[in-house]
Structure formats: structure tokens, C-alpha cells
Design an enzyme around this catalytic site. Structure first.
Site, PDB file in Angstrom:
ATOM      1  N   SER A  50      -9.189 -10.365  -6.238  1.00  0.00           N
ATOM      2  CA  SER A  50     -10.160  -9.776  -5.306  1.00  0.00           C
ATOM      3  C   SER A  50     -11.491 -10.526  -5.400  1.00  0.00           C
ATOM      4  O   SER A  50     -12.327 -10.426  -4.500  1.00  0.00           O
ATOM      5  CB  SER A  50     -10.368  -8.287  -5.616  1.00  0.00           C
ATOM      6  OG  SER A  50     -10.595  -8.085  -6.997  1.00  0.00           O
ATOM      7  N   LYS A 118      -1.341 -10.727 -14.570  1.00  0.00           N
ATOM      8  CA  LYS A 118      -0.787  -9.783 -13.581  1.00  0.00           C
ATOM      9  C   LYS A 118      -0.255 -10.586 -12.406  1.00  0.00           C
ATOM     10  O   LYS A 118      -0.872 -11.571 -11.998  1.00  0.00           O
ATOM     11  CB  LYS A 118      -1.853  -8.790 -13.112  1.00  0.00           C
ATOM     12  CG  LYS A 118      -1.341  -7.839 -12.013  1.00  0.00           C
ATOM     13  CD  LYS A 118      -2.276  -6.669 -11.757  1.00  0.00           C
ATOM     14  CE  LYS A 118      -3.433  -6.968 -10.844  1.00  0.00           C
ATOM     15  NZ  LYS A 118      -3.064  -7.463  -9.487  1.00  0.00           N
ATOM     16  N   GLU A 120       2.025 -10.053  -8.470  1.00  0.00           N
ATOM     17  CA  GLU A 120       2.432  -9.093  -7.442  1.00  0.00           C
ATOM     18  C   GLU A 120       3.915  -9.235  -7.110  1.00  0.00           C
ATOM     19  O   GLU A 120       4.425 -10.345  -7.003  1.00  0.00           O
ATOM     20  CB  GLU A 120       1.586  -9.311  -6.171  1.00  0.00           C
ATOM     21  CG  GLU A 120       0.101  -9.076  -6.397  1.00  0.00           C
ATOM     22  CD  GLU A 120      -0.730  -9.226  -5.121  1.00  0.00           C
ATOM     23  OE1 GLU A 120      -0.161  -9.438  -4.028  1.00  0.00           O
ATOM     24  OE2 GLU A 120      -1.976  -9.140  -5.235  1.00  0.00           O
ATOM     25  N   GLU A 186      -0.508   0.305  -5.919  1.00  0.00           N
ATOM     26  CA  GLU A 186      -1.644   0.273  -4.977  1.00  0.00           C
ATOM     27  C   GLU A 186      -1.271   0.921  -3.657  1.00  0.00           C
ATOM     28  O   GLU A 186      -0.260   0.581  -3.032  1.00  0.00           O
ATOM     29  CB  GLU A 186      -2.108  -1.182  -4.749  1.00  0.00           C
ATOM     30  CG  GLU A 186      -3.292  -1.245  -3.772  1.00  0.00           C
ATOM     31  CD  GLU A 186      -4.065  -2.560  -3.786  1.00  0.00           C
ATOM     32  OE1 GLU A 186      -3.811  -3.413  -4.660  1.00  0.00           O
ATOM     33  OE2 GLU A 186      -4.940  -2.712  -2.909  1.00  0.00           O
TER      34      GLU A 186
HETATM   35  O1  KIV Z   1      -7.329  -8.250  -7.438  1.00  0.00           O
HETATM   36  C1  KIV Z   1      -7.571  -7.088  -7.734  1.00  0.00           C
HETATM   37  O2  KIV Z   1      -8.734  -6.665  -7.827  1.00  0.00           O
HETATM   38  C2  KIV Z   1      -6.444  -6.182  -7.961  1.00  0.00           C
HETATM   39  C3  KIV Z   1      -6.758  -4.730  -8.111  1.00  0.00           C
HETATM   40  C4  KIV Z   1      -7.037  -4.174  -6.772  1.00  0.00           C
HETATM   41  C5  KIV Z   1      -5.670  -4.005  -8.788  1.00  0.00           C
HETATM   42  O3  KIV Z   1      -5.340  -6.602  -7.988  1.00  0.00           O
END
Ligand code: KIV
Length: 275
Positions: A50, A118, A120, A186
Site C-alpha cells: 500500500s 506476506k 496474496e 480483506e
Molecule cells: O499493503 C497493505 O497495506 C496490506 C494491508 C491492507 C493488509 O496488504
């Protein structure tokens, strides 16, 4: 896990073990000062992709690069002592297959000091998650609305409604079986998030998924009111720093033009020359 009781940064296994206990607290961060501000209050901090939208003005997360994630990961690491750092794998850095994912995840971990990455995707990423975990890389999964797939999801819509419900449950089970230590849910209906939370053995971290998840995460610029281009329904603004900042800058400009800034207390007096 209580932030005040923490003695050292949690490990992914500590996060996994927090399933069903006190809610896990998390926020995103992209800079050292923000990381310092949240270190005592969060169990883990996510350097989210983000960052592309909230700090770099990109229209989506698709333009975020490995170099951006590494630079922001290093900045956040300098501000953390007692929260674990998780770094997002950017779009295009892991989808080709397990080997590509390992190469880039290893780089993120070694160059930033992150405790985990992390990525997706649910069922489709299970093989990659298992590959990474078996080679020493802890993985947090992210299912439901996966912003890197905005173009195939048809926008930033609520996921898992109606006929899509079973597919989301299958995603949650697949990432759990693959060895992820936690999963971000999410923008999914709260009752489905509750069902998934009860169904799987790893913590669910909700963002737009209701209060029944094992933890919560928000984008820090959203909750501080610094990102004002739009506000998702699931965001609560705990401060309005964007408005406060704009008002402060207008005030400064006015005072410079009126020559009331700098005032007496901001200036240096000369000294009499020594003879
Ligand atoms: O990139 C991000 O900020 C995220 C959160 C919204 C979980 O993946």
C-alpha cells in the site's frame, strides 16, 4: 498477546500461538518515525505494498517494486524493537512459481531483516507458500480482496459473497495446510470471517472482516487521516493529520507573507565584536 508484556519481538510461531487469545494488533508502516510510534503497541508491523498508493501517489499497488519494498523495509526496521516486521512481496515478484518467490523472499528477508513475508492468493499460491516455508521463510497469507489482482477481481469489491463463499473457505484451508503462520482476510462479510476464524488453526487478521477475527490491521495513513484520496467503509479515522497538516501549512504561509514568522524567539542575536 499483550504489547505491554512483550520482552522481545514476537516470532511467527508466537503469532501463530496467539490464535484464539487476545486480539493481535497490527498496522502498516513505511518510515522510521511511524515505526517508532507504533512499536510499543503492535504485535507485528506490515511494510505493506500500500506504500505505493499512500506515499508514492501510484493509482494501485501494481507499480510497487522490490527496491521500494527493500528501502521502506530497511527504514521501518530501524524504528522497531519489540514488534515483528512483515514485508509484502510486490506484484510480479512471486507469481511465476516457487523458485522466483524464494529468490525474492530471501532477498526481502536478508536485506531488510524482516521476520516474515506476506503474499496474496489462496489455493493458487499454496504450492509456493509450502515451498517457502519448507526452506525457512515464514509466510503470512492474504486472501479475500487481494489488491494486486484488482484488474481480474473487477475492482475493490467485497469478496466471498454468495457463490464465492466456498472458494474463500477453500483458500483459507489451503494456506493453512501449506504452512502459513497467519492469514489476512480483506473485505469479506463478517459472518464468513467468523466462520473461517473458527475453521482454521492459524490466526485470521481482519481488515474489513469484522471484530471476530484473531487480530486487526489497518493502513496507518488511513487511520491517521493522512491518506484522504478516498476512505474505505472499513477504515476508522482515529486522527485527522491530513487536515491538521494542511491547516498548519496554510498558517505558516500566511505568517511568512505577513513577516510574523520568524518571530523574536526564532532568531539569533549578534555578539559585540571582541576587541
Ligand atoms: O499493503 C497493505 O497495506 C496490506 C494491508 C491492507 C493488509 O496488504
Amino acid at each position: 498477546m499483550s504489547a505491554t508484556a512483550k520482552k522481545r519481538a514476537p516470532l511467527p510461531d508466537d503469532i501463530r500461538a496467539a490464535k484464539g487469545g487476545a486480539p493481535l494488533v497490527s498496522l502498516t508502516a513505511y518510515t522510521t518515525p511511524m515505526a517508532e510510534m507504533m512499536d510499543d503497541h503492535c504485535d507485528f508491523v506490515l511494510v505493506g505494498d500500500s506504500v505505493g498508493m499512500v506515499l508514492h501517489g501510484l493509482p494501485s499497488t501494481l507499480g510497487v517494486t522490490m527496491e521500494m519494498m527493500i528501502m521502506h523495509g530497511q527504514a521501518v526496521a530501524r524504528g522497531l524493537k519489540s514488534a515483528m516486521m512483515v514485508v509484502d512481496m510486490p506484484f510480479g515478484s512471486y507469481e511465476e512459481g516457487p523458485q522466483q518467490a524464494f529468490r525474492n523472499a530471501a532477498r526481502l528477508m536478508s536485506e531488510t531483516g524482516a521476520g516474515a513475508v506476506k503474499l496474496e492468493g489462496g489455493v493458487v499460491m499454496a504450492e509456493t507458500i509450502a515451498f517457502l516455508v519448507s526452506r525457512g521463510i515464514p509466510v503470512m497469507a492474504h486472501i479475500g480482496l487481494t489488491p494486486q489482482s484488482v484488474n481480474t477481481l473487477g475492482g475493490y469489491k467485497v469478496q466471498g459473497r454468495g457463490d464465492d463463499r466456498d472458494a474463500l473457505i477453500a483458500d483459507a484451508r489451503a494456506v493453512t495446510d501449506a504452512g502459513a503462520f497467519a492469514v489476512v482476510l480483506e473485505k469479506v462479510p463478517a459472518n464468513l470471517a467468523d466462520l473461517i476464524t473458527a475453521d482454521i488453526a492459524i490466526p485470521t487478521i481482519g481488515i474489513g472482516a469484522g471484530a471476530g477475527c484473531d487480530g486487526q490491521i489497518l493502513v496507518v495513513d488511513d487511520m491517521l487521516g493522512l491518506f484522504t484520496a478516498f476512505k474505505a467503509k472499513f477504515v476508522k479515522r482515529y486522527a485527522h493529520l491530513g487536515d491538521d497538516g494542511a491547516a498548519a501549512i496554510a498558517n505558516y504561509a500566511e505568517e511568512v507573507r505577513a513577516r510574523t514568522f520568524p518571530a523574536q524567539e526564532h532568531i539569533f542575536a549578534d555578539e559585540a565584536p571582541k576587541k
